[in-house]
Design a protein around this motif. Structure first.
Motif, PDB file in Angstrom:
ATOM      1  N   TRP A  88     -55.811 -29.750 -78.312  1.00  0.00           N
ATOM      2  CA  TRP A  88     -55.922 -31.255 -78.088  1.00  0.00           C
ATOM      3  C   TRP A  88     -56.323 -31.429 -76.479  1.00  0.00           C
ATOM      4  CZ3 TRP A  88     -51.667 -27.892 -77.401  1.00  0.00           C
ATOM      5  CH2 TRP A  88     -51.103 -27.838 -76.194  1.00  0.00           C
ATOM      6  N   ASP A  89     -56.776 -32.453 -76.323  1.00  0.00           N
ATOM      7  CA  ASP A  89     -57.193 -33.160 -75.072  1.00  0.00           C
ATOM      8  C   ASP A  89     -55.985 -34.391 -74.771  1.00  0.00           C
ATOM      9  OD1 ASP A  89     -58.521 -31.888 -72.810  1.00  0.00           O
ATOM     10  OD2 ASP A  89     -60.206 -33.108 -73.254  1.00  0.00           O
ATOM     11  N   SER A  90     -55.452 -34.263 -73.727  1.00  0.00           N
ATOM     12  CA  SER A  90     -54.363 -35.436 -73.430  1.00  0.00           C
ATOM     13  C   SER A  90     -54.865 -36.001 -72.037  1.00  0.00           C
ATOM     14  CB  SER A  90     -52.914 -34.941 -73.289  1.00  0.00           C
ATOM     15  OG  SER A  90     -53.030 -34.036 -72.230  1.00  0.00           O
ATOM     16  N   PHE A  91     -54.522 -37.383 -72.136  1.00  0.00           N
ATOM     17  CA  PHE A  91     -54.671 -38.488 -70.828  1.00  0.00           C
ATOM     18  C   PHE A  91     -53.658 -38.857 -70.296  1.00  0.00           C
ATOM     19  CE2 PHE A  91     -58.830 -37.633 -72.985  1.00  0.00           C
ATOM     20  CZ  PHE A  91     -59.758 -37.863 -71.704  1.00  0.00           C
ATOM     21  N   ASP A  92     -53.248 -38.903 -68.952  1.00  0.00           N
ATOM     22  CA  ASP A  92     -52.072 -39.630 -68.425  1.00  0.00           C
ATOM     23  C   ASP A  92     -52.333 -39.735 -66.891  1.00  0.00           C
ATOM     24  OD1 ASP A  92     -49.651 -40.406 -67.319  1.00  0.00           O
ATOM     25  OD2 ASP A  92     -48.695 -38.334 -67.516  1.00  0.00           O
ATOM     26  N   PRO A  93     -52.334 -40.980 -66.232  1.00  0.00           N
ATOM     27  CA  PRO A  93     -52.644 -42.308 -67.086  1.00  0.00           C
ATOM     28  C   PRO A  93     -54.055 -42.382 -67.701  1.00  0.00           C
ATOM     29  CG  PRO A  93     -52.860 -42.443 -64.743  1.00  0.00           C
ATOM     30  CD  PRO A  93     -52.522 -40.942 -65.176  1.00  0.00           C
ATOM     31  N   ILE A  94     -54.102 -43.606 -68.575  1.00  0.00           N
ATOM     32  CA  ILE A  94     -55.428 -43.937 -69.145  1.00  0.00           C
ATOM     33  C   ILE A  94     -55.281 -45.391 -69.207  1.00  0.00           C
ATOM     34  CG2 ILE A  94     -54.991 -43.463 -71.327  1.00  0.00           C
ATOM     35  CD1 ILE A  94     -57.845 -42.544 -71.878  1.00  0.00           C
ATOM     36  N   THR A  95     -56.706 -46.185 -69.074  1.00  0.00           N
ATOM     37  CA  THR A  95     -56.781 -47.349 -69.384  1.00  0.00           C
ATOM     38  C   THR A  95     -57.679 -47.642 -70.625  1.00  0.00           C
ATOM     39  OG1 THR A  95     -56.616 -48.250 -67.084  1.00  0.00           O
ATOM     40  CG2 THR A  95     -57.498 -49.752 -68.583  1.00  0.00           C
ATOM     41  N   LYS A 124     -65.526 -35.591 -70.743  1.00  0.00           N
ATOM     42  CA  LYS A 124     -65.484 -37.084 -70.063  1.00  0.00           C
ATOM     43  C   LYS A 124     -64.224 -37.417 -69.184  1.00  0.00           C
ATOM     44  CE  LYS A 124     -68.285 -38.816 -74.149  1.00  0.00           C
ATOM     45  NZ  LYS A 124     -68.328 -39.975 -74.875  1.00  0.00           N
ATOM     46  N   GLU A 125     -64.647 -38.190 -68.173  1.00  0.00           N
ATOM     47  CA  GLU A 125     -64.077 -38.604 -67.349  1.00  0.00           C
ATOM     48  C   GLU A 125     -63.168 -39.982 -67.591  1.00  0.00           C
ATOM     49  OE1 GLU A 125     -65.109 -38.338 -63.432  1.00  0.00           O
ATOM     50  OE2 GLU A 125     -65.336 -36.142 -63.300  1.00  0.00           O
ATOM     51  N   ARG A 126     -64.092 -40.793 -68.131  1.00  0.00           N
ATOM     52  CA  ARG A 126     -63.594 -42.223 -68.735  1.00  0.00           C
ATOM     53  C   ARG A 126     -63.913 -42.240 -70.071  1.00  0.00           C
ATOM     54  NH1 ARG A 126     -62.504 -45.662 -64.634  1.00  0.00           N
ATOM     55  NH2 ARG A 126     -62.953 -45.103 -62.779  1.00  0.00           N
ATOM     56  N   ILE A 127     -62.865 -43.005 -71.019  1.00  0.00           N
ATOM     57  CA  ILE A 127     -63.181 -43.187 -72.125  1.00  0.00           C
ATOM     58  C   ILE A 127     -63.588 -44.408 -72.422  1.00  0.00           C
ATOM     59  CG2 ILE A 127     -61.829 -43.458 -74.484  1.00  0.00           C
ATOM     60  CD1 ILE A 127     -62.089 -40.765 -73.492  1.00  0.00           C
ATOM     61  N   ASP A 128     -64.706 -44.560 -73.299  1.00  0.00           N
ATOM     62  CA  ASP A 128     -65.303 -46.079 -73.505  1.00  0.00           C
ATOM     63  C   ASP A 128     -65.367 -46.320 -74.857  1.00  0.00           C
ATOM     64  OD1 ASP A 128     -67.048 -48.442 -73.721  1.00  0.00           O
ATOM     65  OD2 ASP A 128     -68.876 -47.475 -72.692  1.00  0.00           O
ATOM     66  N   LEU A 129     -64.394 -47.295 -75.277  1.00  0.00           N
ATOM     67  CA  LEU A 129     -64.252 -47.400 -76.600  1.00  0.00           C
ATOM     68  C   LEU A 129     -65.462 -48.059 -77.423  1.00  0.00           C
ATOM     69  CD1 LEU A 129     -60.464 -48.448 -76.827  1.00  0.00           C
ATOM     70  CD2 LEU A 129     -61.617 -46.161 -77.058  1.00  0.00           C
ATOM     71  N   GLU A 130     -66.254 -48.532 -76.604  1.00  0.00           N
ATOM     72  CA  GLU A 130     -67.606 -49.027 -77.265  1.00  0.00           C
ATOM     73  C   GLU A 130     -68.313 -47.855 -77.791  1.00  0.00           C
ATOM     74  OE1 GLU A 130     -68.086 -52.225 -77.483  1.00  0.00           O
ATOM     75  OE2 GLU A 130     -66.074 -52.505 -76.414  1.00  0.00           O
ATOM     76  N   ILE A 131     -68.289 -46.690 -77.262  1.00  0.00           N
ATOM     77  CA  ILE A 131     -68.890 -45.615 -78.042  1.00  0.00           C
ATOM     78  C   ILE A 131     -67.982 -44.283 -78.585  1.00  0.00           C
ATOM     79  CG2 ILE A 131     -71.174 -46.068 -76.844  1.00  0.00           C
ATOM     80  CD1 ILE A 131     -70.249 -44.160 -74.639  1.00  0.00           C
ATOM     81  N   ASP A 132     -66.992 -44.322 -77.701  1.00  0.00           N
ATOM     82  CA  ASP A 132     -66.013 -43.175 -77.784  1.00  0.00           C
ATOM     83  C   ASP A 132     -64.705 -43.821 -79.036  1.00  0.00           C
ATOM     84  OD1 ASP A 132     -67.229 -41.705 -76.020  1.00  0.00           O
ATOM     85  OD2 ASP A 132     -65.912 -42.367 -74.586  1.00  0.00           O
ATOM     86  N   PRO A 133     -64.250 -42.694 -79.649  1.00  0.00           N
ATOM     87  CA  PRO A 133     -63.266 -43.145 -80.675  1.00  0.00           C
ATOM     88  C   PRO A 133     -61.800 -43.151 -79.796  1.00  0.00           C
ATOM     89  CG  PRO A 133     -63.570 -40.778 -80.756  1.00  0.00           C
ATOM     90  CD  PRO A 133     -64.694 -41.466 -79.830  1.00  0.00           C
ATOM     91  N   PRO A 134     -60.924 -44.033 -80.270  1.00  0.00           N
ATOM     92  CA  PRO A 134     -59.705 -44.085 -79.584  1.00  0.00           C
ATOM     93  C   PRO A 134     -58.878 -42.930 -79.905  1.00  0.00           C
ATOM     94  CG  PRO A 134     -59.490 -45.236 -81.736  1.00  0.00           C
ATOM     95  CD  PRO A 134     -60.880 -44.831 -81.707  1.00  0.00           C
ATOM     96  N   PRO A 135     -57.735 -42.733 -79.042  1.00  0.00           N
ATOM     97  CA  PRO A 135     -56.940 -41.561 -79.069  1.00  0.00           C
ATOM     98  C   PRO A 135     -56.130 -41.639 -80.495  1.00  0.00           C
ATOM     99  CG  PRO A 135     -56.446 -42.604 -76.952  1.00  0.00           C
ATOM    100  CD  PRO A 135     -57.320 -43.680 -77.831  1.00  0.00           C
TER     101      PRO A 135
END
Length: 214
Positions: free
Chosen positions: A83-90, A116-127
């Motif tokens: 897995w990869d986890s994020f805390d915190p994340i927007t 990736k340091e930032r998640i962009d939901l325009e191109i990346d899947p959601p968690p």
């Protein structure tokens, strides 16, 4: 309760929650900038209601959030999953919604966000899984509909609520799709509360022992 919002500062006392109505996506983005490094302050935006919620969790929130996240990691290790986890994340869906789960996990979609340091939901899947601890505020599964996280856990008053996204809305479930063979709804609350009483490491060791006995 005292709230201060300026161009470079947001102050809200622990346990406080404020709802700003008739807000826009631009207002939301400006607030995110004003928060700067105060990650403890959470900011949600919902375009459907035109509301921004600003929350400052109580000190106990962080401990329960860390415990819940550790228990999820123990479950993933037990199943032999990476897995990869994020805390915190927007998590933001442009002009629709923005929110900040207490923790989230990429499991099935882990490869898509590696490095990736930032998640962009325009191109990346959601968690694949998002976690929320509700001590002072109330998270609703509808808050997550625009983000479309497949599985959402909300821990509130010693109860774990599991919600699964069906493509349109969230349905409450007694079982987890991430951990289908494990009774997480029954097990998790026992060990979140155990961590509060006996300490995090003790609760985690007891939880891992319980999993080996299943």
């Amino acid at each position: 309760m005292h709230l201060t919002i300026t161009d470079d500062k947001i102050d809200l006392p622990p346990g406080g929650e404020v709802i700003l109505r008739h807000q826009t996506w631009l207002n939301y983005e400006k607030l995110l900038e004003s928060r700067q490094d105060k990650a403890a302050i959470k900011i949600y935006f919902d375009a459907a209601t035109q509301e921004i919620r600003i929350m400052a969790p109580l000190p106990g929130h962080g401990k329960k959030s860390d415990t819940l996240s550790d228990l999820v990691k123990a479950l993933l290790r037990y199943q032999g999953q990476d897995w990869d986890s994020f805390d915190p994340i927007t998590l933001k869906r442009f002009d629709q919604a923005g929110l900040e789960p207490d923790a989230c996990f990429y499991i099935q979609n882990r490869q898509a966000i590696l490095g990736k340091e930032r998640i962009d939901l325009e191109i990346d899947p959601p968690p694949d899984l998002a976690l929320e601890i509700d001590l002072t505020s109330s998270t609703e599964p509808e808050d997550y509909q625009a983000i479309a996280v497949p599985e959402l856990w909300i821990y509130r008053r010693k109860v774990l609520y599991i919600y699964l996204f069906d493509g349109e809305q969230y349905q409450e479930s007694f079982n987890s799709s991430t951990f289908p063979k494990i009774p997480v709804k029954q097990l998790i609350p026992n060990y979140v509360e155990r961590a509060w009483e006996a300490g995090s490491s003790v609760a985690l060791k007891e939880f891992e022992k319980k999993l080996r006995e299943l």
